[in-house]
Design a protein around this motif. Sequence first.
Motif, PDB file in Angstrom:
ATOM      1  N   GLU A 172       0.830  -1.211   0.000  1.00 15.20           N
ATOM      2  CA  GLU A 172       0.000   0.000   0.000  1.00 15.20           C
ATOM      3  C   GLU A 172       0.862   1.258   0.000  1.00 15.20           C
ATOM      4  N   ILE A 173       1.906   1.262   0.824  1.00 16.05           N
ATOM      5  CA  ILE A 173       2.790   2.434   0.907  1.00 16.05           C
ATOM      6  C   ILE A 173       3.486   2.662  -0.431  1.00 16.05           C
ATOM      7  N   ALA A 174       3.936   1.577  -1.065  1.00 15.85           N
ATOM      8  CA  ALA A 174       4.599   1.704  -2.368  1.00 15.85           C
ATOM      9  C   ALA A 174       3.640   2.267  -3.411  1.00 15.85           C
ATOM     10  N   ARG A 175       2.391   1.854  -3.372  1.00 17.53           N
ATOM     11  CA  ARG A 175       1.390   2.397  -4.297  1.00 17.53           C
ATOM     12  C   ARG A 175       1.158   3.890  -4.029  1.00 17.53           C
ATOM     13  N   GLU A 176       1.055   4.219  -2.735  1.00 16.51           N
ATOM     14  CA  GLU A 176       0.769   5.611  -2.365  1.00 16.51           C
ATOM     15  C   GLU A 176       1.908   6.550  -2.749  1.00 16.51           C
ATOM     16  N   LEU A 236       4.673  -3.717  -9.052  1.00 17.57           N
ATOM     17  CA  LEU A 236       3.945  -2.456  -9.173  1.00 17.57           C
ATOM     18  C   LEU A 236       4.522  -1.555 -10.259  1.00 17.57           C
ATOM     19  N   ASP A 237       5.666  -1.970 -10.808  1.00 11.86           N
ATOM     20  CA  ASP A 237       6.363  -1.168 -11.815  1.00 11.86           C
ATOM     21  C   ASP A 237       6.691   0.223 -11.274  1.00 11.86           C
ATOM     22  N   VAL A 238       7.291   0.240 -10.070  1.00 10.66           N
ATOM     23  CA  VAL A 238       7.755   1.492  -9.471  1.00 10.66           C
ATOM     24  C   VAL A 238       9.230   1.323  -9.101  1.00 10.66           C
TER      25      VAL A 238
END
Length: 295
Positions: A172-176, A236-238
């Motif tokens: 979730e943190i990585a998405r945010e 997540l491709d980040v």
Amino acid sequence: MRVFVTGATGFVGSAVVPELIAAGHEVVGLARSDEAEAALKSAGAEAHRGGLDDPDGLARASAAADGVIHLAFIHDFSDIYAAGATDLGAIEAIGAALAGSGKPFLVTSGTGIAVADHVLTEEDGPAAGLHRTASEEATVALAERGVRAVLVRLAPSVHGRGDHGFVPRLIEIAREKGVSACLGDGANRWPGVHRLDAARLYRLALESAPAGTRLHATDEEGVPFRDIAAVIGRHLDVPVVSVPREQAEEHFGWLGRFAGIDNATSSARTRTLLRWEPREPGLLADLDEGHYFDA
């Protein structure tokens, strides 16, 4: 055995209950709500209505059982010591009900309770002053009061489908934030265990672990945190980035206190004692299956 289980509808408990039933045990689960009661009955278990703040009810259910598995914990990281005090009260109530009976009483703790400059083993006691230190000490002391008291220390990542713990929060943190982060070089290690392997360990411990035993529910001794961050970043491709340790809470919030721990933990003695061999996917393999990233 007729087994009373607290936390029976939680992530680990909902795997322990069918493991016990499949092995021929009867299960009575602690239920705080109608939904929990229905889930237990659907799984083939009975329900005992109550909560950790009802010591008399815990004592009655424990006295009527042939053994107890204590999995429930109030995961309120804003007041973790109050949660620890509630946990201790539950252990003391159950322990008093079982005193002199020789019945098994499995108490859940975490590998992070022990702090050392080496790979932790089952011989390592709890560090002083942590939120579950008193609970561990009280459990071991019950072995001198005629209870087959056993500690089961779970890895910080108990993973598998339905996980709602540390790893989903990291995702979730990585998405945010649009980055998947580790602290410093990310070499600090987290042990992991699949929930189904952990459930089997609880059943084996209930059936045969000696009084006063500490057990480690860890499959992998330690997965570098940077490797966890890398898998999250790939799915997540980040980008995967390093965050200074002094910015841990700024980036990770309440999880910042856990993101930098180096908690390499052995389960060699546990495996030998109970002939327990984890057989489910490891943490990184489980992440790579993709279900953690389903919308």
